[in-house]
Scaffold this active site. Structure first.
Site, PDB file in Angstrom:
ATOM      1  NE  ARG A  78      -3.976   0.156   2.029  1.00 55.45           N
ATOM      2  CZ  ARG A  78      -4.883   0.618   2.900  1.00 55.45           C
ATOM      3  NH1 ARG A  78      -4.898   0.177   4.142  1.00 55.45           N
ATOM      4  NH2 ARG A  78      -5.778   1.516   2.525  1.00 55.45           N
TER       5      ARG A  78
ATOM      6  CD  GLN B 148     -12.067   1.603   6.328  1.00 51.66           C
ATOM      7  OE1 GLN B 148     -13.115   2.105   5.923  1.00 51.66           O
ATOM      8  NE2 GLN B 148     -11.018   1.466   5.542  1.00 51.66           N
TER       9      GLN B 148
ATOM     10  CG  ASP C  84      -3.415   6.634   6.531  1.00 53.64           C
ATOM     11  OD1 ASP C  84      -4.505   7.139   6.856  1.00 53.64           O
ATOM     12  OD2 ASP C  84      -3.178   5.413   6.616  1.00 53.64           O
TER      13      ASP C  84
HETATM   14  O1  MRU Z   1      -7.562   2.288   4.584  1.00 55.78           O
HETATM   15  P1  MRU Z   1      -7.311   2.202   6.059  1.00 55.78           P
HETATM   16  O2  MRU Z   1      -8.430   1.577   6.807  1.00 55.78           O
HETATM   17  O3  MRU Z   1      -5.975   1.596   6.369  1.00 55.78           O
HETATM   18  O4  MRU Z   1      -7.238   3.735   6.525  1.00 55.78           O
HETATM   19  C1  MRU Z   1      -6.952   3.995   7.863  1.00 55.78           C
HETATM   20  C2  MRU Z   1      -6.971   5.431   8.220  1.00 55.78           C
HETATM   21  O5  MRU Z   1      -7.154   6.297   7.400  1.00 55.78           O
HETATM   22  C3  MRU Z   1      -6.646   5.763   9.647  1.00 55.78           C
HETATM   23  O6  MRU Z   1      -7.331   6.900  10.071  1.00 55.78           O
HETATM   24  C4  MRU Z   1      -5.137   6.036   9.789  1.00 55.78           C
HETATM   25  O7  MRU Z   1      -4.398   5.001   9.218  1.00 55.78           O
HETATM   26  C5  MRU Z   1      -4.718   6.209  11.199  1.00 55.78           C
HETATM   27  S1  MRU Z   1      -4.790   4.703  12.114  1.00 55.78           S
HETATM   28  C6  MRU Z   1      -4.218   4.971  13.668  1.00 55.78           C
END
Ligand code: MRU
Length: 332
Positions: free
Chosen positions: A76, A183, A224
């Site tokens: 990713r 999520q 992220d």
């Molecule tokens: O696509 P995801 O579910 O990995 O995205 C996660 C997020 O955007 C979270 O807010 C971010 O990674 C922070 S997790 C502590």
């Protein structure tokens, strides 16, 4: 290596084993494990898994570790914790060059374990630095999942909530469902309900109305990747929430460990944004929800400009106001 298969939650709590680097790559790609810090920990453990069955010959172990790190880095693109953790694993392997294959393996395991443990400590510290924002009786809105499932133990954006709860404060949380992969609905609601925190699920398009009704005093989100100027990539929809929050005079705080900052990037324009498959949008709820052949655009993240962020809560303290100088000062 074992992890909770988050794609099955909230219906099923299943722990799965990853026995190869391919298993770990796949788990990250399809979001069995997700959330920036958790992806970093999983990738580090993935390097350990990759060298486990290699004979104790140093050259073979070093080659397998380097190959696994390069491969896992392709899973990713947006969460910088992935690359940060893999760099630590690469440096550990190189540092052990000359000490033998078994020693390299042991050092890699120790490093991956340290990454996991330090993540847990950073999340606890984020909770300590951010708990004062969660005032008695207040309303908080969060987007996506930045809790225990996304990191170690307390999580990031949810850490101030867990700490405030431990301190006896009562508050309400509004949870954006977070399309397309839900999520918020699937994971944040599951976590907060298990913790006994008063939480209410809303569809993403209800956030504006809920803010206008005066029900939200604070927005807490994770990250992220954060550029040197404070621009922050987080789950798609965060930028929209930030615009709404500004309009309604509600402060939005980002919670993230120092491993989520990418100070090589001048601004959020340079953050690579993952695009995911059309079916995540066309097959919303396990069935087709758009006409066959519908054209789709599916960015997984967006960038919230620093000027919309009231502060960034890190394990080293609060960055406020969010600008290059303060980021440098707190992270240094
Ligand atoms: O696509 P995801 O579910 O990995 O995205 C996660 C997020 O955007 C979270 O807010 C971010 O990674 C922070 S997790 C502590």
């Amino acid at each position: 290596m074992e992890l909770i298969d988050q794609t099955l939650l909230p219906g099923e709590f299943k722990v799965i084993s990853c026995r190869t680097a391919e298993d770990v790559w796949d788990a990250i790609k399809v979001l069995r494990v997700r959330g920036a810090p958790a992806i970093g920990v999983a990738a580090a453990m993935g390097v350990v898994v990759a060298v486990q069955n290699v004979p104790d010959d140093e050259k073979a172990v070093l080659e397998a570790a380097a190959r696994a790190a390069d491969y896992l880095a392709t899973s990713r693109p947006t969460a910088v914790n992935l690359f940060w953790a893999l760099d630590r694993m690469r440096r550990t392997a190189e540092r052990c060059r000359g000490s033998g294959g078994r020693a390299v393996k042991e050092a890699l395991l120790a490093e991956a374990t340290a990454i996991r443990d330090s993540d847990a400590a950073m999340c606890r510290a984020i909770g300590d630095h951010g708990q004062h924002l969660v005032k008695e009786g207040c309303g908080v809105l969060t987007h996506c999942n930045a809790g225990s499932l996304a990191a170690a133990e307390y999580g990031t954006a949810l850490a101030p909530l867990y700490r405030a709860q431990e301190l006896g404060r009562r508050f309400r949380v509004y949870v954006d469902e977070t399309r397309p992969l839900l999520q918020g609905a699937r994971l944040t609601m599951w976590e907060l309900m298990r913790a006994g925190i008063d939480c209410t699920l809303i569809c993403d398009n209800m956030a504006a109305a809920v803010m206008r009704q005066g029900k939200v005093d604070l927005v807490l989100v994770g990250a992220d990747r954060i550029a040197a100027n404070g621009d922050t990539a987080n789950k798609i929809g965060t930028y929209g929430v930030a615009v709404l929050a500004r309009h309604h005079g509600v402060p939005l705080y980002v919670a993230a460990p120092s491993s989520t900052f990418d100070l090589r990037l001048e601004s959020g324009d340079e953050i690579p944004i993952e695009e995911r498959g059309a079916e995540e949008v066309t097959h919303g709820f396990g069935r087709r929800t758009a006409p066959a052949g519908a054209k789709v655009y599916c960015p997984a993240f967006d960038v919230t400009p620093a000027e919309l962020i009231a502060g960034i809560i890190t394990e080293r303290g609060l960055i406020q106001p969010v600008d290059r100088e303060n980021i440098g000062r707190v992270l240094r």
